[in-house]
Design an enzyme around this catalytic site. Structure first.
Site, mmCIF file in Angstrom:
data_model
loop_
_atom_site.group_PDB
_atom_site.id
_atom_site.type_symbol
_atom_site.label_atom_id
_atom_site.label_comp_id
_atom_site.label_asym_id
_atom_site.label_seq_id
_atom_site.Cartn_x
_atom_site.Cartn_y
_atom_site.Cartn_z
ATOM 1 N N ASN A 1 0.790 -1.353 0.132
ATOM 2 C CA ASN A 1 0.098 -0.016 0.159
ATOM 3 C C ASN A 1 0.783 1.259 0.135
ATOM 4 O O ASN A 1 0.457 2.389 -0.485
ATOM 5 C CB ASN A 1 -1.147 0.050 0.868
ATOM 6 C CG ASN A 1 -0.659 -0.116 2.546
ATOM 7 O OD1 ASN A 1 0.554 -0.367 2.639
ATOM 8 N ND2 ASN A 1 -1.180 0.262 3.505
ATOM 9 N N GLU B 1 4.643 -4.640 12.035
ATOM 10 C CA GLU B 1 3.717 -3.693 11.985
ATOM 11 C C GLU B 1 2.643 -4.037 11.167
ATOM 12 O O GLU B 1 2.781 -4.325 9.872
ATOM 13 C CB GLU B 1 4.291 -2.330 11.012
ATOM 14 C CG GLU B 1 5.766 -1.767 11.707
ATOM 15 C CD GLU B 1 5.279 -0.837 12.923
ATOM 16 O OE1 GLU B 1 4.216 -0.444 13.361
ATOM 17 O OE2 GLU B 1 6.175 -0.631 14.024
ATOM 18 N N SER C 1 -0.219 -7.894 7.051
ATOM 19 C CA SER C 1 -1.200 -8.287 7.662
ATOM 20 C C SER C 1 -1.169 -8.942 8.921
ATOM 21 O O SER C 1 0.012 -9.743 9.097
ATOM 22 C CB SER C 1 -2.091 -9.174 6.539
ATOM 23 O OG SER C 1 -1.423 -10.331 6.329
ATOM 24 N N VAL C 2 -1.899 -9.155 9.754
ATOM 25 C CA VAL C 2 -1.989 -9.811 11.023
ATOM 26 C C VAL C 2 -1.668 -11.299 10.808
ATOM 27 O O VAL C 2 -1.035 -11.973 11.403
ATOM 28 C CB VAL C 2 -3.206 -9.637 11.865
ATOM 29 C CG1 VAL C 2 -3.268 -10.383 13.067
ATOM 30 C CG2 VAL C 2 -3.322 -8.194 12.354
ATOM 31 N N GLY D 1 1.945 -11.534 9.859
ATOM 32 C CA GLY D 1 2.614 -11.267 10.948
ATOM 33 C C GLY D 1 2.527 -12.444 12.011
ATOM 34 O O GLY D 1 3.902 -12.840 12.591
ATOM 35 N N CYS E 1 -2.894 1.385 6.786
ATOM 36 C CA CYS E 1 -3.112 0.620 7.863
ATOM 37 C C CYS E 1 -3.826 1.476 9.172
ATOM 38 O O CYS E 1 -4.424 0.974 9.997
ATOM 39 C CB CYS E 1 -1.828 0.094 8.397
ATOM 40 S SG CYS E 1 -0.505 1.516 8.633
HETATM 41 P P1 NAP Z 1 0.634 -9.503 3.469
HETATM 42 O O1 NAP Z 1 -0.186 -10.226 2.639
HETATM 43 O O2 NAP Z 1 0.799 -9.899 4.685
HETATM 44 O O3 NAP Z 1 1.971 -9.278 2.729
HETATM 45 C C1 NAP Z 1 3.134 -8.402 3.330
HETATM 46 C C2 NAP Z 1 4.384 -8.929 2.650
HETATM 47 O O4 NAP Z 1 4.651 -10.296 3.360
HETATM 48 C C3 NAP Z 1 4.519 -9.173 1.353
HETATM 49 O O5 NAP Z 1 5.912 -8.822 0.979
HETATM 50 C C4 NAP Z 1 4.124 -10.675 1.060
HETATM 51 O O6 NAP Z 1 4.771 -11.298 -0.067
HETATM 52 C C5 NAP Z 1 4.810 -11.090 2.165
HETATM 53 N N1 NAP Z 1 4.415 -12.537 2.843
HETATM 54 C C6 NAP Z 1 3.284 -13.211 2.569
HETATM 55 N N2 NAP Z 1 3.397 -14.267 3.174
HETATM 56 C C7 NAP Z 1 4.725 -14.584 3.958
HETATM 57 C C8 NAP Z 1 4.924 -15.593 4.577
HETATM 58 N N3 NAP Z 1 4.510 -16.690 4.813
HETATM 59 N N4 NAP Z 1 6.160 -15.106 5.173
HETATM 60 C C9 NAP Z 1 6.993 -14.113 4.914
HETATM 61 N N5 NAP Z 1 6.354 -13.169 4.051
HETATM 62 C C10 NAP Z 1 5.305 -13.260 3.594
HETATM 63 O O7 NAP Z 1 -0.042 -7.760 3.582
HETATM 64 P P2 NAP Z 1 -0.741 -6.998 2.322
HETATM 65 O O8 NAP Z 1 -1.723 -7.435 1.950
HETATM 66 O O9 NAP Z 1 0.561 -6.636 1.325
HETATM 67 O O10 NAP Z 1 -0.760 -5.516 3.040
HETATM 68 C C11 NAP Z 1 -1.784 -4.956 3.686
HETATM 69 C C12 NAP Z 1 -1.773 -5.177 5.250
HETATM 70 O O11 NAP Z 1 -0.517 -4.578 5.641
HETATM 71 C C13 NAP Z 1 -2.884 -4.633 5.936
HETATM 72 O O12 NAP Z 1 -3.337 -5.351 6.905
HETATM 73 C C14 NAP Z 1 -2.523 -3.170 6.489
HETATM 74 O O13 NAP Z 1 -3.227 -2.689 7.532
HETATM 75 C C15 NAP Z 1 -1.100 -3.658 6.733
HETATM 76 N N6 NAP Z 1 -0.142 -2.535 7.094
HETATM 77 C C16 NAP Z 1 0.368 -2.343 8.085
HETATM 78 C C17 NAP Z 1 1.274 -1.206 8.300
HETATM 79 C C18 NAP Z 1 1.673 -0.743 9.713
HETATM 80 O O14 NAP Z 1 2.686 -0.059 9.683
HETATM 81 N N7 NAP Z 1 1.277 -0.819 10.572
HETATM 82 C C19 NAP Z 1 1.295 -0.526 7.228
HETATM 83 C C20 NAP Z 1 0.939 -0.866 5.961
HETATM 84 C C21 NAP Z 1 0.258 -1.709 5.812
HETATM 85 P P3 NAP Z 1 3.763 -11.467 -1.313
HETATM 86 O O15 NAP Z 1 3.346 -10.070 -1.867
HETATM 87 O O16 NAP Z 1 4.677 -12.224 -2.384
HETATM 88 O O17 NAP Z 1 2.562 -12.289 -0.888
#
Ligand code: NAP
Length: 470
Positions: A149, A244, A225-226, A229, A278
């Site tokens: 994002n 995060e 995502s949670v 995480g 987020c």
């Molecule tokens: P995501 O699906 O969790 O993906 C984030 C990253 O993790 C991507 O690079 C993804 O790779 C990788 N990933 C996926 N599965 C993994 C695994 N098993 N082991 C290690 N890495 C893995 O999150 P998203 O959909 O991209 O982002 C949206 C989420 O992020 C929302 O929940 C949002 O609230 C949160 N967010 C939090 C913050 C904060 O600072 N608190 C800031 C921004 C966003 P791939 O792309 O190859 O799947």
């Protein structure tokens, strides 16, 4: 675009297309790396540690400032690429570029402030006669795993502090929006020795997971995502982890609050980046007495948003990251309507676009507000008083940030102390961050803090050296 590993461009037999979510056009392809390539990146990052750690803080700082200048020169070019891969309006991409430049500058400054402290051992039993001090040392190799994002700024929030305190880095960018980050790593590599920064593209569940479990990676800095995480925290073993994660941030409007200010807060908080933030406003909790006036004003302002080509500077609402993501938002809204909520404006999808939607009569049990809805939706929940407002605000697994609108100091302080979130703003929506502040949520919103100085704290280890002078 190729990966960058140990200063070399590396590709793979498997490629993934990166497409513009606005028009489906192919922007570029990226290699889908497998475990051997991830292993090579770990090896190169480990080999580069010595060269980076030999550099003076002065030199590291200057080099980071050089990258600041390079990014400044390419601000517009980077912003255009960002808009193409994420679908966010060009003006928002330019803001992300400005924030990225600011984040880098803060890290370049922080590189000169990696202080230890003297410790009075004589304050403890038998400690008389010592002179003791601490040093803050790099951890070694940091893996930065980041979401789609705000791909550039969120990744710089990891790479820049990591290098400022002399860690080498392996970046695993999001598969849906990897290009701006990869291009930025090329700029960094022009300044630092080969292997200081490396990029590994590929699926998170494969290469991301490999980095998380590798004994030769010393720290995982993850934003996403949670669900992901939680998986990372279970698998990371003894290495340091910063998480995060998602948010479900409330905006509370009490009856003595400034309605116009709160409306402005929702327009920014719920619809910025098509609601994919987020710390976005995801639940609006309003005291009954003023709910009608508030929702009328909110609908009026929402309808002024301009949905269209993200590269057009008049556009204020771009696409979501994909049609699939927009369908998920559509389903969450439709389910809430089925259970009794009422759409006041919006509610329609067109490909990866979802209209800015205000939805009233939302109850706390609806999935729309139980889960994190990552789209341009402003759900309104009515409450009778401040007690109920705080209870509703806290009735979530998340605790990232919160915003409270009130003109009463006592109510403000009560909300500030009772809301379970990493940050509580008074008379400002949750969707606000400066890049130096400690940022990070409570509960399932995460572990640890970012914000350059705080990220450096999480990316160093403390050694105590004690001289027995007796
Ligand atoms: P995501 O699906 O969790 O993906 C984030 C990253 O993790 C991507 O690079 C993804 O790779 C990788 N990933 C996926 N599965 C993994 C695994 N098993 N082991 C290690 N890495 C893995 O999150 P998203 O959909 O991209 O982002 C949206 C989420 O992020 C929302 O929940 C949002 O609230 C949160 N967010 C939090 C913050 C904060 O600072 N608190 C800031 C921004 C966003 P791939 O792309 O190859 O799947």
């Amino acid at each position: 675009m190729d990966m960058l590993i140990g200063g070399k461009h590396i590709t793979s037999d498997d490629l993934e297309e990166v497409k513009n979510p606005y028009n489906g056009e192919l922007i570029d392809t990226i290699p889908i790396a497998h475990l051997q390539t991830a292993d090579l990146a770990i090896q190169k990052a480990n080999e580069a540690k010595e060269k980076l750690q030999e550099m003076s803080a002065f030199k590291v700082s200057n080099k980071l400032f050089n990258v600041v200048s390079k990014l400044q020169e390419k601000r517009e070019e980077f912003a255009e690429l960002l808009t193409k891969e994420v679908g966010k309006p060009i003006n928002e991409s330019l803001v992300e570029l400005d924030r990225s430049i600011e984040t880098l500058k803060l890290a370049a400054e922080e590189a000169k402030r990696i202080y230890g402290e003297s410790v009075p051992l004589d304050a403890g039993l038998n400690g008389k006669g010592f002179f003791a001090f601490t040093q803050r040392l790099p951890l070694g190799v940091v893996a930065a795993i980041t979401p789609f994002n705000y791909p550039l700024n969120l990744t710089i929030h990891k790479i820049a502090p990591a290098i400022a305190c002399k860690n080498t880095v392996i970046v695993k960018p999001p598969t849906e929006a990897p290009l701006t980050v990869m291009k930025f790593c090329e700029l960094l590599n022009e300044e630092f020795p080969d292997g200081v920064v490396n990029t590994v593209t590929g699926y998170g569940s494969e290469v991301g997971d490999y980095l998380v479990t590798s004994p030769d990676v010393n720290k995982i800095s993850f934003t996403g995502s949670v669900t992901t995480g939680m998986m990372i925290s279970q698998k990371a073993g003894m290495k340091k982890v910063t998480l995060e994660l998602g948010g479900n941030d409330p905006l509370i409007l009490l009856k003595d609050g400034d309605i116009d200010k709160a409306v402005k807060g929702v327009i920014n908080g719920a619809f910025l980046n098509a609601g994919q933030v987020c710390m976005g406003v995801k639940r609006i909790i309003v005291e009954e007495e003023i709910a009608e006036e508030f929702s009328e004003k909110l609908v009026f302002e929402t309808e002024k948003l301009v949905m269209g080509n993200p590269l057009d500077s008049k556009t204020t609402l771009g696409t979501l990251i994909s049609e699939k993501a927009a369908i998920q938002v559509e389903e969450a809204v439709n389910n809430a309507v089925r259970d009794g909520a009422k759409i006041l404006t919006g509610g329609k999808r067109d490909g990866a676009f979802y209209e800015a939607t205000v939805i009233d009569d939302v109850t706390t049990s609806m999935d729309l507000v139980v889960r994190e809805t990552f789209g341009p939706v402003a759900p309104i929940i009515h409450v009778n008083d401040i007690d109920e407002a705080i209870d509703v605000a806290n009735a979530t697994e998340y605790g990232l940030q919160a915003g409270v609108f009130t003109s009463d100091y006592a109510s403000a302080m009560r909300c500030a102390s009772e809301i379970e979130a990493g940050t509580v703003f008074i008379n400002k929506q949750s969707t606000f961050r400066t890049d130096n502040m400690p940022f990070g949520g409570f509960k399932n919103s995460g572990v640890g803090k970012e914000g350059i100085k705080y990220a450096v704290g999480e990316m160093t280890k403390t050694k105590l050296i004690g001289l027995n002078l007796r």
